[in-house]
Design a protein around this motif. Structure first.
Motif, PDB file in Angstrom:
ATOM      1  N   TYR A   1       8.722   7.600  16.576  1.00 33.28           N
ATOM      2  CA  TYR A   1       8.792   7.801  15.118  1.00 33.28           C
ATOM      3  C   TYR A   1       9.946   8.746  14.762  1.00 33.28           C
ATOM      4  CZ  TYR A   1       6.965   8.616  10.364  1.00 33.28           C
ATOM      5  OH  TYR A   1       6.809   8.708   8.996  1.00 33.28           O
TER       6      TYR A   1
ATOM      7  N   PRO B   1       9.922  12.355   2.914  1.00 31.05           N
ATOM      8  CA  PRO B   1       8.647  12.942   2.495  1.00 31.05           C
ATOM      9  C   PRO B   1       8.042  13.803   3.591  1.00 31.05           C
ATOM     10  CG  PRO B   1       8.600  10.500   2.391  1.00 31.05           C
ATOM     11  CD  PRO B   1       9.806  10.916   3.180  1.00 31.05           C
ATOM     12  N   GLY B   2       7.323  14.843   3.165  1.00 30.18           N
ATOM     13  CA  GLY B   2       6.387  15.527   4.055  1.00 30.18           C
ATOM     14  C   GLY B   2       5.126  14.679   4.086  1.00 30.18           C
TER      15      GLY B   2
ATOM     16  N   ILE C   1       3.136   4.543  -0.092  1.00 29.26           N
ATOM     17  CA  ILE C   1       4.363   4.977  -0.769  1.00 29.26           C
ATOM     18  C   ILE C   1       5.121   3.772  -1.353  1.00 29.26           C
ATOM     19  CG2 ILE C   1       6.648   6.025  -0.395  1.00 29.26           C
ATOM     20  CD1 ILE C   1       5.279   7.837   1.736  1.00 29.26           C
ATOM     21  N   GLY C   2       5.188   2.674  -0.592  1.00 32.99           N
ATOM     22  CA  GLY C   2       5.927   1.494  -1.059  1.00 32.99           C
ATOM     23  C   GLY C   2       5.358   0.971  -2.364  1.00 32.99           C
TER      24      GLY C   2
ATOM     25  N   SER D   1       0.852  -1.196   0.000  1.00 31.93           N
ATOM     26  CA  SER D   1       0.000   0.000   0.000  1.00 31.93           C
ATOM     27  C   SER D   1       0.884   1.240   0.000  1.00 31.93           C
ATOM     28  CB  SER D   1      -0.933   0.005   1.218  1.00 31.93           C
ATOM     29  OG  SER D   1      -0.365   0.670   2.319  1.00 31.93           O
TER      30      SER D   1
ATOM     31  N   TYR E   1       3.652  -7.926   5.928  1.00 30.37           N
ATOM     32  CA  TYR E   1       3.617  -9.046   6.877  1.00 30.37           C
ATOM     33  C   TYR E   1       2.411  -9.950   6.629  1.00 30.37           C
ATOM     34  CZ  TYR E   1       0.294  -5.884   9.073  1.00 30.37           C
ATOM     35  OH  TYR E   1      -0.757  -5.041   9.280  1.00 30.37           O
TER      36      TYR E   1
ATOM     37  N   ASN F   1      11.114   0.811   3.215  1.00 28.80           N
ATOM     38  CA  ASN F   1       9.959   1.705   3.295  1.00 28.80           C
ATOM     39  C   ASN F   1       8.990   1.358   4.422  1.00 28.80           C
ATOM     40  OD1 ASN F   1       7.723   3.508   1.995  1.00 28.80           O
ATOM     41  ND2 ASN F   1       6.812   1.469   2.146  1.00 28.80           N
TER      42      ASN F   1
ATOM     43  N   LYS G   1      13.235   7.760  12.693  1.00 30.46           N
ATOM     44  CA  LYS G   1      13.519   8.422  11.408  1.00 30.46           C
ATOM     45  C   LYS G   1      14.845   9.175  11.445  1.00 30.46           C
ATOM     46  CE  LYS G   1       9.872   6.986   9.133  1.00 30.46           C
ATOM     47  NZ  LYS G   1      10.009   6.025   8.023  1.00 30.46           N
TER      48      LYS G   1
ATOM     49  N   GLY H   1       6.814   1.011   7.523  1.00 37.05           N
ATOM     50  CA  GLY H   1       6.789   1.916   8.668  1.00 37.05           C
ATOM     51  C   GLY H   1       5.421   1.980   9.307  1.00 37.05           C
ATOM     52  N   ILE H   2       5.419   2.259  10.598  1.00 40.24           N
ATOM     53  CA  ILE H   2       4.166   2.469  11.329  1.00 40.24           C
ATOM     54  C   ILE H   2       4.308   3.740  12.170  1.00 40.24           C
ATOM     55  CG2 ILE H   2       3.499   0.020  11.418  1.00 40.24           C
ATOM     56  CD1 ILE H   2       4.530   0.010  14.363  1.00 40.24           C
TER      57      ILE H   2
ATOM     58  N   ALA I   1       6.796 -11.218   4.787  1.00 44.53           N
ATOM     59  CA  ALA I   1       7.855 -11.235   5.818  1.00 44.53           C
ATOM     60  C   ALA I   1       7.578 -10.080   6.765  1.00 44.53           C
ATOM     61  CB  ALA I   1       9.235 -11.096   5.185  1.00 44.53           C
TER      62      ALA I   1
HETATM   63  P1  NAD Z   1       1.126   2.778   4.688  1.00 44.30           P
HETATM   64  O1  NAD Z   1       0.515   2.395   5.995  1.00 44.30           O
HETATM   65  O2  NAD Z   1       0.270   3.005   3.512  1.00 44.30           O
HETATM   66  O3  NAD Z   1       2.253   1.749   4.289  1.00 44.30           O
HETATM   67  C1  NAD Z   1       3.091   1.148   5.232  1.00 44.30           C
HETATM   68  C2  NAD Z   1       3.516  -0.171   4.663  1.00 44.30           C
HETATM   69  O4  NAD Z   1       4.325  -0.845   5.631  1.00 44.30           O
HETATM   70  C3  NAD Z   1       2.323  -1.069   4.363  1.00 44.30           C
HETATM   71  O5  NAD Z   1       2.559  -1.774   3.172  1.00 44.30           O
HETATM   72  C4  NAD Z   1       2.304  -1.997   5.554  1.00 44.30           C
HETATM   73  O6  NAD Z   1       1.701  -3.241   5.257  1.00 44.30           O
HETATM   74  C5  NAD Z   1       3.794  -2.134   5.788  1.00 44.30           C
HETATM   75  N1  NAD Z   1       4.119  -2.668   7.105  1.00 44.30           N
HETATM   76  C6  NAD Z   1       3.700  -2.245   8.329  1.00 44.30           C
HETATM   77  N2  NAD Z   1       4.184  -3.058   9.291  1.00 44.30           N
HETATM   78  C7  NAD Z   1       4.939  -3.991   8.654  1.00 44.30           C
HETATM   79  C8  NAD Z   1       5.681  -5.112   9.098  1.00 44.30           C
HETATM   80  N3  NAD Z   1       5.752  -5.439  10.390  1.00 44.30           N
HETATM   81  N4  NAD Z   1       6.302  -5.868   8.171  1.00 44.30           N
HETATM   82  C9  NAD Z   1       6.222  -5.568   6.857  1.00 44.30           C
HETATM   83  N5  NAD Z   1       5.531  -4.524   6.384  1.00 44.30           N
HETATM   84  C10 NAD Z   1       4.897  -3.745   7.278  1.00 44.30           C
HETATM   85  O7  NAD Z   1       2.009   4.068   5.007  1.00 44.30           O
HETATM   86  P2  NAD Z   1       2.885   5.032   4.063  1.00 44.30           P
HETATM   87  O8  NAD Z   1       2.426   6.405   4.378  1.00 44.30           O
HETATM   88  O9  NAD Z   1       2.900   4.568   2.660  1.00 44.30           O
HETATM   89  O10 NAD Z   1       4.300   4.850   4.740  1.00 44.30           O
HETATM   90  C11 NAD Z   1       5.403   4.273   4.095  1.00 44.30           C
HETATM   91  C12 NAD Z   1       6.679   4.856   4.654  1.00 44.30           C
HETATM   92  O11 NAD Z   1       6.727   6.246   4.374  1.00 44.30           O
HETATM   93  C13 NAD Z   1       6.797   4.708   6.181  1.00 44.30           C
HETATM   94  O12 NAD Z   1       8.143   4.393   6.527  1.00 44.30           O
HETATM   95  C14 NAD Z   1       6.433   6.092   6.669  1.00 44.30           C
HETATM   96  O13 NAD Z   1       7.015   6.388   7.913  1.00 44.30           O
HETATM   97  C15 NAD Z   1       7.008   6.950   5.557  1.00 44.30           C
HETATM   98  N6  NAD Z   1       6.443   8.303   5.481  1.00 44.30           N
HETATM   99  C16 NAD Z   1       5.113   8.483   5.198  1.00 44.30           C
HETATM  100  C17 NAD Z   1       4.614   9.790   5.148  1.00 44.30           C
HETATM  101  C18 NAD Z   1       3.185  10.074   4.825  1.00 44.30           C
HETATM  102  O14 NAD Z   1       2.761  11.236   4.934  1.00 44.30           O
HETATM  103  N7  NAD Z   1       2.401   9.122   4.375  1.00 44.30           N
HETATM  104  C19 NAD Z   1       5.455  10.868   5.395  1.00 44.30           C
HETATM  105  C20 NAD Z   1       6.788  10.629   5.702  1.00 44.30           C
HETATM  106  C21 NAD Z   1       7.274   9.351   5.728  1.00 44.30           C
END
Ligand code: NAD
Length: 257
Positions: free
Chosen positions: A152, A182-183, A17-18, A15, A37, A87, A156, A89-90, A63
């Motif tokens: 967080y 990213p912002g 950004i990844g 989902s 996961y 990528n 980061k 992240g939670i 994984a």
């Molecule tokens: P998202 O929740 O859409 O995606 C997070 C992804 O990480 C998902 O695919 C989820 O399934 C996966 N994930 C979570 N726990 C996991 C685990 N234990 N093992 C494997 N995969 C796991 O969130 P996103 O916004 O797309 O975030 C992606 C990255 O970008 C993160 O590292 C987040 O910190 C970073 N980020 C996001 C934003 C934002 O505004 N969305 C801003 C800055 C940084």
């Protein structure tokens, strides 16, 4: 050298950004390995869809990035890893005195330690192949802080430090390591924060987006997953061969404030 024919492993890519990064790299001709996961038919269907749309090889490997051994297995199950995008992240928000220890541990494990494990597992293969790109998805919170996001922000900032270190360790090799910061990007992670913030501030969805989320983003626009994917693709290009150990912000001016 272009990314066409290279294999990219993107953690947390079912989902947000990844997934956007996987799609942009596949568009540029890279084979992609998706991960999260979970292990659902939808996860595998995402990989099949990318393969069909872009005419590349794509597979999904389940994984759990909170577990070191799973991080390392992801790299071996991928079969090859020329491009590693850390990528997964939670997020969890609470004042430090109320911050649950289990949440702290999970955030440090998934947002920071996973990148150490995957990098350690992938770097030997990159050296043997004579080429590698490591891109860590950090955050504006890798460069600046906000209250109530202690784990967080710590994770980061940590990943920015890891990025610099790996950049130095590989500086004289055809391998680079950089972080993208990213912002706000409107992904499920951010979407899930909107209802609670609406309640907390007694605001409409639009008010929350403009006055709370994008308050510190001078452009007043979300960055998009396509823009993040494009930035990663650039870092994998020849033009970026001398960019290493550093950060690129995609934050609408946030860190210029
Ligand atoms: P998202 O929740 O859409 O995606 C997070 C992804 O990480 C998902 O695919 C989820 O399934 C996966 N994930 C979570 N726990 C996991 C685990 N234990 N093992 C494997 N995969 C796991 O969130 P996103 O916004 O797309 O975030 C992606 C990255 O970008 C993160 O590292 C987040 O910190 C970073 N980020 C996001 C934003 C934002 O505004 N969305 C801003 C800055 C940084």
């Amino acid at each position: 050298m272009s990314v066409a024919g290279k294999t990219a492993v993107i953690t947390g890519s079912n989902s947000g950004i990844g997934l956007g990064v996987a799609q942009e790299l596949a568009k540029a001709g890279a084979n992609v390995v998706l991960n999260s996961y979970t292990d659902t038919p939808e996860d595998h269907a995402l990989a099949a869809e990318i393969a069909k749309t872009h005419g590349v090889d794509a597979k999904y490997v389940s994984a759990d990035m909170s577990k070191g051994e799973d991080c390392r297995r992801l790299i071996s199950d991928a079969g090859r890893c020329d491009i590693l995008v850390n990528n997964a992240g939670i997020q969890f928000v609470a004042p430090v005195q109320d911050f649950p220890a289990a949440k702290w541990d999970a955030i440090i494990a998934i947002n920071l330690s996973s990148a150490y494990h995957t990098t350690a597992a992938a770097i030997t293969g990159m050296r043997e192949n004579g080429w590698g790109r490591i891109v860590n998805i950090a955050s504006a919170h890798g460069l600046t802080a906000s209250p109530y996001k202690s784990a967080y922000v710590a994770a980061k900032h940590g990943i920015v430090g890891l990025t610099k270190t790996i950049g130095l360790e590989t500086a004289q090799e055809p391998i680079t390591c950089n972080a993208v910061c990213p912002g706000y990007v409107l992904t499920p992670l951010v979407e899930s924060q909107i209802p609670e913030t609406m309640k907390e501030y007694d605001m409409s969805r639009d008010e929350v987006i403009k006055n709370v989320m994008l308050e510190r983003q001078p452009s007043k626009e979300f960055a998009t997953t396509e823009q993040l994917g494009g930035t990663v693709a650039f870092l994998c290009s020849d033009a970026a061969a001398q960019i290493t150990g550093t950060t690129i912000s995609v934050d609408g001016g946030w860190t210029a404030l």
